[in-house]
Design an enzyme around this catalytic site. Structure first.
Site, PDB file in Angstrom:
ATOM      1  N   GLU A  53      39.391 -45.232 -67.138  1.00 25.50           N
ATOM      2  CA  GLU A  53      39.075 -44.966 -68.154  1.00 25.50           C
ATOM      3  C   GLU A  53      40.413 -45.345 -69.081  1.00 25.50           C
ATOM      4  O   GLU A  53      42.036 -43.731 -68.532  1.00 25.50           O
ATOM      5  CB  GLU A  53      38.986 -43.328 -68.979  1.00 25.50           C
ATOM      6  CG  GLU A  53      37.428 -42.993 -68.868  1.00 25.50           C
ATOM      7  CD  GLU A  53      36.107 -43.465 -69.572  1.00 25.50           C
ATOM      8  OE1 GLU A  53      36.830 -44.488 -70.512  1.00 25.50           O
ATOM      9  OE2 GLU A  53      34.960 -43.489 -70.125  1.00 25.50           O
ATOM     10  N   GLY A  67      45.228 -47.686 -63.491  1.00 29.08           N
ATOM     11  CA  GLY A  67      44.146 -48.886 -63.272  1.00 29.08           C
ATOM     12  C   GLY A  67      43.728 -49.608 -62.868  1.00 29.08           C
ATOM     13  O   GLY A  67      43.495 -49.885 -61.567  1.00 29.08           O
TER      14      GLY A  67
END
Length: 503
Positions: free
Chosen positions: A257, A240
């Site tokens: 997520e 991420g």
């Protein structure tokens, strides 16, 4: 029948052409035995770029299809998934190492989100907003956003695609899917199921739903392309940190997520029988390879000696085995790298003063299969490896005495995905769910950290990325909002009483 033969049979029944999973240079393995079960031909970066162009063209047509009609495609997808549930669920178990019930449960999640999205296709509501100007009306409208890139992880190889795809399609967005290199076969099977739904639907724009099989370079094409309006990426916090800034640099949107160092808090008033069962599933289910897996457990000092020895016994006796041939509750880790990461974390825990119960390798399935006994680690404090997520069945257990202090410890990690409290005390429950309580996107009472339903938006805060998928109003992430003001009067009053008169 060998595992590879069974996999081939399942893929053929699901409608995948043999040249998609045989004869290629990209190997697919089953963690159940370590055996190779497929040989795929990967897509190229150039092919991915061409797929983006097809999706961009498809968007111009699909956005003009009425939303209820778009919902009809998703309804048909749900029907085809029901028909394919047994075979697709079995394939998930083979490729991801899940138990049969978990494999089937993942396909049921796909079906459930289709049902949710079909209803949503008639509920993409905006607001009518009170305006200060007479003779005016103000409202908001929602419009399709553009092509959506979906990057998924191995642990939920098909459900996460469906969470995104079902909502994106009813919202008017084409979908480009980059599955994990560890679980490409289930992606091919899912797209074959989608193709049957598309054939029943009728004419569809080319490129409405595509899958890209291969390595990180394909995901990079999606992340970098300004024609991909939204990236929904599931994976590690490390991933991420790479994806988020690159999408933001081109002013794209992202749904991230990421990690989940999830915790449970057991209070003095807790129903210990219930807590035992919930913790056991939350910490050991799917061999600890869920983003919502319980990884930390804070037990009140007054019930520690009543609960923790029972947990230790449960860890020592839980059934471990081949999920395709036994009813074992714990199956394999995905690969050797996962096993080595688990052992490194346990070594660090011992060095930090932890007492480790379990954690050793169990000889099942051959030298290339990695089964382990789940590890319960009693820690003197929340230090060292406790602060990091290890994607394996490790549960760190600690004592607590003061409620405010345990909430601080609960929140003192980078991730903020899922949390739970076990209590019969109304004040403790309400504080845990309040702004002064859990800082996670999911906060539960008297259930574990795993097992989210599609009706609620799924996601977390802090290093979990802040994204939301699946239910509730998560659909708004796949659309763009416009505020509209309509003047039906003969005057032109300005907002805030501004006067601008000209002759």
């Amino acid at each position: 029948m060998t595992l590879r033969d069974e996999t081939k049979s399942l893929l053929l029944r699901l409608g995948v052409a043999p040249d998609r999973f045989e004869g290629g240079a990209m190997a697919s393995f089953s963690p159940v035995s370590g055996a190779q079960v497929g040989a795929l031909t990967p897509d190229t970066a150039e092919g991915a770029a061409a797929a983006v162009e097809r999706a961009a063209t498809a968007f111009r047509a699909w956005r003009m299809v009425p939303a209820p009609r778009r919902g009809e495609l998703v309804r048909l997808l749900g029907e085809e998934l029901r028909a394919a549930k047994a075979d697709l669920g079995r394939l998930v178990s083979i490729e991801a190492g899940k138990s049969p019930s978990e494999g089937l449960g993942e396909v049921q999640e796909m079906i459930d989100i289709c049902d949710f999205a079909v209803g949503l296709s008639r509920q993409l509501y905006g607001l009518t907003i009170a305006t200060e100007r007479p003779g005016h009306r103000m409202m908001e409208t929602w419009h399709p956003l553009g092509p959506v890139g979906v990057i998924t992880a191995f642990n939920f190889p098909v459900a996460v695609w469906a969470w995104n795809a079902a909502l994106a399609l009813v919202c008017g967005d084409p979908v480009l899917w980059k599955p994990s290199e560890k679980t490409p076969l289930t992606a091919l099977a899912s797209m074959a199921v989608f193709a049957r739904a598309a054939a029943r639907f009728g004419a569809l724009p080319e490129g409405l739903a595509q899958v890209l099989i291969g390595g990180p370079e394909l995901g990079e094409v999606l992340v970098e392309s300004p024609k991909v309006a939204l990236i929904s990426a599931t994976g590690s916090t490390r991933m991420g940190r790479i994806v988020g800034p690159r999408v933001a640099a081109r002013f794209g949107r992202s749904i991230l997520e990421l990690g989940g160092n999830n915790a449970g808090v057991v209070c003095a008033s807790a129903d210990l029988d219930m807590a035992l069962r919930a913790v056991a599933f939350g910490a050991m289910g799917t061999a600890g390879q869920r983003c919502t897996t319980m990884r930390r457990l804070f037990v009140h000092e007054s019930v520690y000696d009543a609960l923790v020895p029972r947990l230790v016994r449960a860890y020592a006796s839980v059934s471990i085995g081949n999920p395709l041939e036994t009813n074992a509750l714990v199956g394999p880790l995905i690969d050797r790298a996962a096993y080595e990461a688990m052992q490194a974390a346990l070594t660090a825990a011992r060095a930090a003063g932890g007492t480790v119960h379990g954690g050793s390798r169990v000889e099942i399935g051959g030298e290339d299969a990695y089964y382990v006994r789940p590890a319960l680690v009693e820690m003197p404090a929340q230090t060292g490896p406790v602060l990091e997520e290890t994607f394996a069945p490790i549960l760190y257990v600690m004592r607590w005495s003061a409620f405010d202090a345990v909430i601080e410890d609960h929140n003192a990690v980078g991730a903020g995905l899922s949390s739970s409290i076990f209590t019969l005390d109304l004040r403790e429950m309400e504080q845990f769910l309040s702004a002064a309580g859990s800082d996670c996107g999911i906060a539960n009472v008297n259930i574990g950290t795993s097992g989210a339903e599609i009706g609620g938006a799924f996601g977390g805060e802090k290093e979990t990325g802040g994204g939301r998928e699946s239910g509730s109003d998560a659909w708004k992430g796949y659309m763009r909002r416009a505020t509209n003001t309509i003047n039906f009067s003969r005057e032109l009053p300005l907002a805030q009483g501004v006067v601008f008169d000209i002759d």
